[in-house]
Design an enzyme around this catalytic site. Sequence first.
Site, PDB file in Angstrom:
ATOM      1  N   LYS A 137       0.838  -1.050  -0.005  1.00  0.00           N
ATOM      2  CA  LYS A 137       0.044   0.149  -0.024  1.00  0.00           C
ATOM      3  C   LYS A 137       0.721   1.198   0.151  1.00  0.00           C
ATOM      4  O   LYS A 137       1.923   1.454   0.871  1.00  0.00           O
ATOM      5  CB  LYS A 137      -0.822  -0.004   1.185  1.00  0.00           C
TER       6      LYS A 137
ATOM      7  N   ARG B  53     -10.711   9.746   2.177  1.00  0.00           N
ATOM      8  CA  ARG B  53     -10.919  10.747   3.410  1.00  0.00           C
ATOM      9  C   ARG B  53     -11.702  11.475   3.697  1.00  0.00           C
ATOM     10  O   ARG B  53     -12.406  11.675   4.987  1.00  0.00           O
ATOM     11  CB  ARG B  53      -9.309  11.175   3.470  1.00  0.00           C
TER      12      ARG B  53
ATOM     13  N   LYS C  83       1.319  10.116   5.477  1.00  0.00           N
ATOM     14  CA  LYS C  83       1.417   8.486   5.996  1.00  0.00           C
ATOM     15  C   LYS C  83       2.515   7.997   5.563  1.00  0.00           C
ATOM     16  O   LYS C  83       2.849   6.822   5.461  1.00  0.00           O
ATOM     17  CB  LYS C  83       0.097   7.831   5.609  1.00  0.00           C
TER      18      LYS C  83
ATOM     19  N   GLU D 270       7.428  -6.769   0.991  1.00  0.00           N
ATOM     20  CA  GLU D 270       6.112  -6.775   1.961  1.00  0.00           C
ATOM     21  C   GLU D 270       5.398  -7.928   1.649  1.00  0.00           C
ATOM     22  O   GLU D 270       5.041  -8.654   2.605  1.00  0.00           O
ATOM     23  CB  GLU D 270       5.436  -5.305   1.415  1.00  0.00           C
TER      24      GLU D 270
ATOM     25  N   LYS E 273      -2.533  -1.498  -3.747  1.00  0.00           N
ATOM     26  CA  LYS E 273      -3.192  -0.424  -3.665  1.00  0.00           C
ATOM     27  C   LYS E 273      -2.379   0.904  -3.807  1.00  0.00           C
ATOM     28  O   LYS E 273      -1.217   1.019  -2.988  1.00  0.00           O
ATOM     29  CB  LYS E 273      -3.954  -0.114  -2.431  1.00  0.00           C
TER      30      LYS E 273
ATOM     31  N   SER F 234     -10.290   5.524  -4.389  1.00  0.00           N
ATOM     32  CA  SER F 234     -11.337   6.745  -4.590  1.00  0.00           C
ATOM     33  C   SER F 234     -11.009   7.853  -5.579  1.00  0.00           C
ATOM     34  O   SER F 234     -11.530   8.336  -6.485  1.00  0.00           O
ATOM     35  CB  SER F 234     -11.354   7.376  -3.269  1.00  0.00           C
TER      36      SER F 234
ATOM     37  N   TYR G 164     -15.300   0.817  -6.624  1.00  0.00           N
ATOM     38  CA  TYR G 164     -16.569   1.595  -6.432  1.00  0.00           C
ATOM     39  C   TYR G 164     -17.586   1.485  -7.686  1.00  0.00           C
ATOM     40  O   TYR G 164     -18.798   1.749  -7.583  1.00  0.00           O
ATOM     41  CB  TYR G 164     -16.231   3.253  -6.111  1.00  0.00           C
TER      42      TYR G 164
END
Length: 336
Positions: A203, A213, A226, A242, A257, A283, A322
């Site tokens: 990610k 968000r 982040k 990872e 992602k 998003s 979505y």
Amino acid sequence: MTNDMAFAYPNIRMRRHRQNAWVRAMVRENSLSASDLIWPLFVIEGDNKRDPIKSMPGVERLSIDLLVREVTKARDLGLPAIALFPNTPDDKRDDAASEAFNPDNLICRAVRAIKNEVPDIGIICDVALDPYTSHGHDGLLIDEQIDNDETVEALIRQSLNQVEAGCDILAPSDMMDHRIGAIRQALEQQGHENTLIMSYAAKYASAFYGPFRDAVGSSGTLKGDKRTYQMDPANSDEAIREVELDIEEGADMVMVKPGMPYLDIVSRIKEEFQVPTFAYQVSGEYAMIMAAVQKDWLDHETVMMESLMSFKRAGCDGILTYFALEAAKILQNPTS
Ligand code: PBG
């Protein structure tokens, strides 16, 4: 194979297998079906409430009663699973993310309602503290740092809370080190050996999460960024490490992602590990497409379906998107 050009054109004409719909269908390498699509949904408190998200045209936050109706439609169209995200009321957000451990929080109530009324669809719950913290970070902030090991303890509690409510698949999206191993061990100890873990293994610290968000109400509160836990968009080998670690620690499936800008990562992972591999068309990707659609600059249906097919071609076993419900409707009644 021969290198002799004499054997190329006209013996070989690549357009022969593009000349009409049936031959194109016959040689098509990849396909998309409803069972490839996972639908993320946003939950709010209240009754009969729907709340549009400005930066995600066509997506609404739903109260649990309306959510259950949408999930019923998803099941009827053949979607295998949905992914739930809460918009926690502001007065329930604090530094310790306490609401994440409340067995009656929004997510747990939503999970129970869906299990009751639509038992035959998979429920994916996010594991991360950002919808619950007053500072909008996925972890606990101690001395101005996101504390890895304290956060992992909190994630275990959040995970067990969600599994006890009926969640089928835990999806840790926090990017703390060793959280998959720690959650897996806790699940085994508590008799939840059949709970699946879909790790957000690779990610990235991406600006494409902006509209999400807004949807969960953390954009106003998020302090800083982040980048001390999510990955640097410049890295690819690191994604392999990872994923390898998460598989060793007990992840059943892995996820990349964002999606479209990171399909090279999907492709590498699938080639290297052959585990169920997913990607999240996030998003901001949805917002980009929909903004152009609203301006009549792109065709909604064809661009949506083409974008989803690109995930399959890259090697995805499934896509969080979505567009899931709309795409499933089209797949049910194909026009071309
Ligand atoms: C939070 C989380 C995020 C998304 C899924 N889980 C946002 C973030 O990491 O800031 C993004 C999904 C999207 O943009 O659609 N742990």
